[in-house]
Design a protein around this motif. Structure first.
Motif, PDB file in Angstrom:
ATOM      1  N   MET A  90       0.837  -1.200   0.000  1.00 13.47           N
ATOM      2  CA  MET A  90       0.000   0.000   0.000  1.00 13.47           C
ATOM      3  C   MET A  90       0.871   1.248   0.000  1.00 13.47           C
ATOM      4  O   MET A  90       1.647   1.472   0.926  1.00 13.47           O
ATOM      5  CB  MET A  90      -0.913  -0.002   1.235  1.00 13.47           C
ATOM      6  N   PRO A  91       0.782   2.084  -1.043  1.00 12.25           N
ATOM      7  CA  PRO A  91       1.529   3.343  -1.050  1.00 12.25           C
ATOM      8  C   PRO A  91       0.826   4.380  -0.176  1.00 12.25           C
ATOM      9  O   PRO A  91      -0.405   4.401  -0.090  1.00 12.25           O
ATOM     10  CB  PRO A  91       1.503   3.759  -2.525  1.00 12.25           C
ATOM     11  N   VAL A 105      -5.018  -1.840  -4.873  1.00 12.27           N
ATOM     12  CA  VAL A 105      -4.288  -0.814  -4.128  1.00 12.27           C
ATOM     13  C   VAL A 105      -2.836  -0.745  -4.594  1.00 12.27           C
ATOM     14  O   VAL A 105      -2.283   0.333  -4.810  1.00 12.27           O
ATOM     15  CB  VAL A 105      -4.369  -1.094  -2.610  1.00 12.27           C
ATOM     16  N   ALA A 106      -2.218  -1.918  -4.766  1.00 14.95           N
ATOM     17  CA  ALA A 106      -0.826  -1.962  -5.223  1.00 14.95           C
ATOM     18  C   ALA A 106      -0.702  -1.460  -6.657  1.00 14.95           C
ATOM     19  O   ALA A 106       0.210  -0.675  -6.984  1.00 14.95           O
ATOM     20  CB  ALA A 106      -0.289  -3.385  -5.112  1.00 14.95           C
ATOM     21  N   GLU A 107      -1.605  -1.883  -7.519  1.00 17.03           N
ATOM     22  CA  GLU A 107      -1.523  -1.488  -8.926  1.00 17.03           C
ATOM     23  C   GLU A 107      -1.811  -0.007  -9.116  1.00 17.03           C
ATOM     24  O   GLU A 107      -1.228   0.635  -9.987  1.00 17.03           O
ATOM     25  CB  GLU A 107      -2.474  -2.341  -9.762  1.00 17.03           C
ATOM     26  N   ASP A 108      -2.712   0.552  -8.299  1.00 20.33           N
ATOM     27  CA  ASP A 108      -2.967   1.984  -8.366  1.00 20.33           C
ATOM     28  C   ASP A 108      -1.714   2.770  -7.986  1.00 20.33           C
ATOM     29  O   ASP A 108      -1.410   3.818  -8.571  1.00 20.33           O
ATOM     30  CB  ASP A 108      -4.128   2.370  -7.440  1.00 20.33           C
ATOM     31  N   GLY A 109      -0.995   2.270  -6.987  1.00 19.40           N
ATOM     32  CA  GLY A 109       0.259   2.910  -6.604  1.00 19.40           C
ATOM     33  C   GLY A 109       1.297   2.821  -7.705  1.00 19.40           C
ATOM     34  O   GLY A 109       2.053   3.776  -7.957  1.00 19.40           O
ATOM     35  N   ALA A 110       1.329   1.683  -8.386  1.00 18.85           N
ATOM     36  CA  ALA A 110       2.278   1.499  -9.484  1.00 18.85           C
ATOM     37  C   ALA A 110       1.977   2.457 -10.638  1.00 18.85           C
ATOM     38  O   ALA A 110       2.892   2.961 -11.301  1.00 18.85           O
ATOM     39  CB  ALA A 110       2.234   0.052  -9.973  1.00 18.85           C
TER      40      ALA A 110
END
Length: 319
Positions: free
Chosen positions: A113-114, A299-304
């Motif tokens: 999570m960013p 959540v991870a892909e949105d941060g990426a």
């Protein structure tokens, strides 16, 4: 149980929130003075100068609030140790690095999570609610203003210091990855460090976005504007009470005027925005994700997506 690594600038705020949520069990920092201060503040937490010792403990989640250049390596180390990770923005400085972290988290079914704080701001959530409910009509463009006179940075430019905030919001609101990302700026005060940056983003749907980022400006501005065909909305974080303002304004075409576009103005209204602390909401979301609620992968892909856009904007700026 949560461990916080990095007790300098932002780490104390994270430690406070997790302590208030009853989940803070470990603290980690290289500075002995900071360790002593926080050991006294949180006597129930174990304090260490070793990140490896923290990872060897029974904590479920690790919160990384260390300097930006260390984020990728520490997040990778924590994921490899089987820990859920909340890492301050940006979680990595290159597209290849964040893609590696996302894959590693997915392989091990861990949270990555960013720490994009503004995504948990109730005012930004209201913007998203208005867009998703199609109250604005078709969204045409979004633009952000993040300006001030100072603080002048010498180790990171306005794009990386200021732009990550507005970029995360723009990508959250539009839920698209840009097909074009262009940045222009100048290093007026410190060689190689752009003080003023203008960014342009174009999306597959045809929407566009713009960011004006500067610490050489007479006004302090923290503003996001969303322009729709039916209504327009402004989030102004400098306002104490009027955080979000919705304008019933838009273009319209009268049949009897031979197709000429005219403007339409209606009511202006200010929705009530909750006063919940965004950081507490962010910390609660991390705990929810650890507990198995929510979509960890998204959540991870949105941060990426944010890091990839930053990477492309940086390449454009350097070019």
């Amino acid at each position: 149980m949560i461990g916080v690594a990095g007790l300098g600038y932002w780490g104390p705020n994270l430690a406070r929130n997790f302590a208030e949520l009853g989940t803070l069990t470990w603290l980690c920092d290289l500075d002995p003075a900071l360790r002593q201060t926080f050991a006294a503040r949180y006597p129930a937490a174990t304090v260490t100068d070793s990140f490896e010792e923290l990872l060897a403990s029974d904590v479920q989640g690790v919160v990384i609030a260390t300097p930006v250049p260390t984020h990728y390596a520490l997040a990778k180390q924590a994921l490899e140790a089987g820990k859920h990770v909340l890492v301050e923005k940006p979680p990595a400085m290159r597209a290849a690095e964040i893609d590696e972290l996302v894959d590693l988290a997915a392989e091990r079914d861990l949270v990555l999570m960013p720490g994009h704080l503004l995504l948990y701001h109730p005012a930004v959530r209201k913007l998203k609610e208005l867009i998703d409910a199609e109250e604005l009509g078709d969204v045409l463009c979004v633009y952000g203003n993040r300006q001030n006179l100072g603080i002048v940075r010498t180790n990171e430019n306005a794009l990386w210091s200021l732009g990550v905030h507005d970029l995360s919001v723009i990508l959250y609101l539009l839920d698209e990855e840009p097909v074009e990302a262009v940045a222009h700026g100048r290093d007026f005060l410190t060689a190689g460090v752009e003080d003023v940056v203008f960014c342009f983003l174009r999306f597959p749907s045809g929407k566009i976005a713009h960011m004006h980022l500067s610490w050489l400006d007479p006004h302090k501005m923290r503003k996001i504007t969303v322009v729709g065909r039916e209504k327009m909305v402004v989030f102004d974080d400098m306002e104490l009470e009027r955080k979000v303002t919705v304008y019933e304004k838009g273009p319209w075409k009268r049949a009897e005027s031979y197709g000429e576009w005219q403007t339409r103005s209606g009511d202006i209204y200010i929705p009530k925005i909750p006063t919940d602390e965004p950081l507490k909401l962010e910390c609660q979301e991390f705990l929810r994700l650890i507990a198995g609620e929510g979509d960890r992968r998204k959540v991870a892909e949105d941060g990426a997506r944010v890091v990839r856009a930053l990477d492309r904007l940086t390449a454009s700026l350097d070019g």
